[in-house]
Design an enzyme around this catalytic site. Structure first.
Site, mmCIF file in Angstrom:
data_model
loop_
_atom_site.group_PDB
_atom_site.id
_atom_site.type_symbol
_atom_site.label_atom_id
_atom_site.label_comp_id
_atom_site.label_asym_id
_atom_site.label_seq_id
_atom_site.Cartn_x
_atom_site.Cartn_y
_atom_site.Cartn_z
ATOM 1 N N ASP A 47 0.877 -1.176 0.000
ATOM 2 C CA ASP A 47 0.000 0.000 0.000
ATOM 3 C C ASP A 47 0.917 1.229 0.000
ATOM 4 O O ASP A 47 2.151 1.105 -0.134
ATOM 5 C CB ASP A 47 -1.000 -0.030 1.170
ATOM 6 C CG ASP A 47 -0.369 0.274 2.521
ATOM 7 O OD1 ASP A 47 0.884 0.371 2.607
ATOM 8 O OD2 ASP A 47 -1.109 0.412 3.509
ATOM 9 N N CYS B 246 3.269 -3.006 4.021
ATOM 10 C CA CYS B 246 2.440 -1.846 4.365
ATOM 11 C C CYS B 246 3.197 -1.072 5.442
ATOM 12 O O CYS B 246 4.401 -1.266 5.602
ATOM 13 C CB CYS B 246 1.028 -2.259 4.784
ATOM 14 S SG CYS B 246 0.876 -3.220 6.300
ATOM 15 N N HIS C 18 9.628 -24.140 9.148
ATOM 16 C CA HIS C 18 8.598 -24.787 9.960
ATOM 17 C C HIS C 18 7.177 -24.571 9.437
ATOM 18 O O HIS C 18 6.335 -25.443 9.581
ATOM 19 C CB HIS C 18 8.662 -24.287 11.413
ATOM 20 C CG HIS C 18 9.864 -24.792 12.149
ATOM 21 N ND1 HIS C 18 9.990 -24.708 13.524
ATOM 22 C CD2 HIS C 18 11.013 -25.381 11.713
ATOM 23 C CE1 HIS C 18 11.151 -25.229 13.892
ATOM 24 N NE2 HIS C 18 11.798 -25.630 12.813
ATOM 25 N N THR D 187 2.976 -1.215 8.746
ATOM 26 C CA THR D 187 3.398 -2.090 9.849
ATOM 27 C C THR D 187 3.658 -3.526 9.417
ATOM 28 O O THR D 187 4.267 -4.292 10.173
ATOM 29 C CB THR D 187 2.300 -2.152 10.919
ATOM 30 O OG1 THR D 187 1.102 -2.664 10.297
ATOM 31 C CG2 THR D 187 2.012 -0.776 11.518
ATOM 32 N N HIS E 139 6.982 -31.220 10.420
ATOM 33 C CA HIS E 139 6.283 -29.950 10.159
ATOM 34 C C HIS E 139 5.196 -30.095 9.100
ATOM 35 O O HIS E 139 4.268 -29.289 9.058
ATOM 36 C CB HIS E 139 7.289 -28.871 9.758
ATOM 37 C CG HIS E 139 8.342 -28.655 10.795
ATOM 38 N ND1 HIS E 139 8.065 -28.111 12.034
ATOM 39 C CD2 HIS E 139 9.660 -28.956 10.801
ATOM 40 C CE1 HIS E 139 9.168 -28.076 12.755
ATOM 41 N NE2 HIS E 139 10.150 -28.582 12.036
HETATM 42 C C1 RB5 Z 1 -1.838 2.926 6.343
HETATM 43 O O1 RB5 Z 1 -1.884 4.149 6.974
HETATM 44 C C2 RB5 Z 1 -1.545 1.835 7.352
HETATM 45 O O2 RB5 Z 1 -2.648 1.639 8.165
HETATM 46 C C3 RB5 Z 1 -1.163 0.562 6.642
HETATM 47 O O3 RB5 Z 1 -0.050 0.789 5.852
HETATM 48 C C4 RB5 Z 1 -0.809 -0.620 7.505
HETATM 49 O O4 RB5 Z 1 0.154 -0.278 8.456
HETATM 50 C C5 RB5 Z 1 -1.927 -1.379 8.081
HETATM 51 O O5 RB5 Z 1 -1.766 -2.380 8.766
#
Ligand code: RB5
Length: 147
Positions: free
Chosen positions: A8, A65, A98, A67, A133
């Site tokens: 994203d 993304c 695994h 996080t 596994h």
């Molecule tokens: C976008 O702002 C953010 O929410 C997305 O990149 C991600 O971290 C979501 O889990």
């Protein structure tokens, strides 16, 4: 091996860097976007990459993304996907050995480019260990039929 890659807006810059790494390593890939930093909804990109893997169009996927969490949750909703969020090399290795993870997720706002590149290299070069596994991974697959 062909890798499906996507992000994203929160993972756009790291995606570009990881695509450079794949180029350097001679690994073929398909870019599922995004192509600008305009805001998008991460489940849209995540599901495109996940379906590229389950259809057999690509062998593995990498999704980024902010996080790494949202794209991981979304990818794991697609039948046949075992997505793993890995921000260290040990987890990257174990997710392959695994768990036979077929998608790696990363968070651009969490990890630097250097560690991310090392994680990707480890993840792409580590094989599933099989053995004990295998039946555990089979049990994960069976869960998909029970819901
Ligand atoms: C976008 O702002 C953010 O929410 C997305 O990149 C991600 O971290 C979501 O889990």
């Amino acid at each position: 091996m062909k890798v499906a890659i996507g992000s994203d807006h929160g993972g756009f810059h790291l995606k570009n860097n990881i695509m450079q790494l794949l180029d350097e390593q001679g690994i073929s890939f398909q870019d599922y976007g995004v192509f600008t930093t305009d805001s998008v909804d991460y489940p849209d990109i995540s599901s495109s990459v996940a379906r590229a893997v389950t259809s057999g169009e690509c062998d593995r996927g990498i999704i980024i993304c902010g996080t790494g969490i949202g794209v991981c949750i979304a990818a794991n909703k697609i039948k046949g996907i075992r997505a793993a969020l890995c921000h260290d090399i040990f987890s990257a290795q174990m997710s392959r050995e695994h768990n036979d993870a077929n998608i790696l997720t990363l968070g651009e706002r969490v990890i630097g480019v250097g560690p991310a590149r090392m994680i990707v290299e480890k993840w792409l070069t580590t094989e599933f260990a099989g053995g004990r596994h295998s039946c555990r991974v089979d049990k994960i697959t069976a869960l998909e039929e029970q819901e």
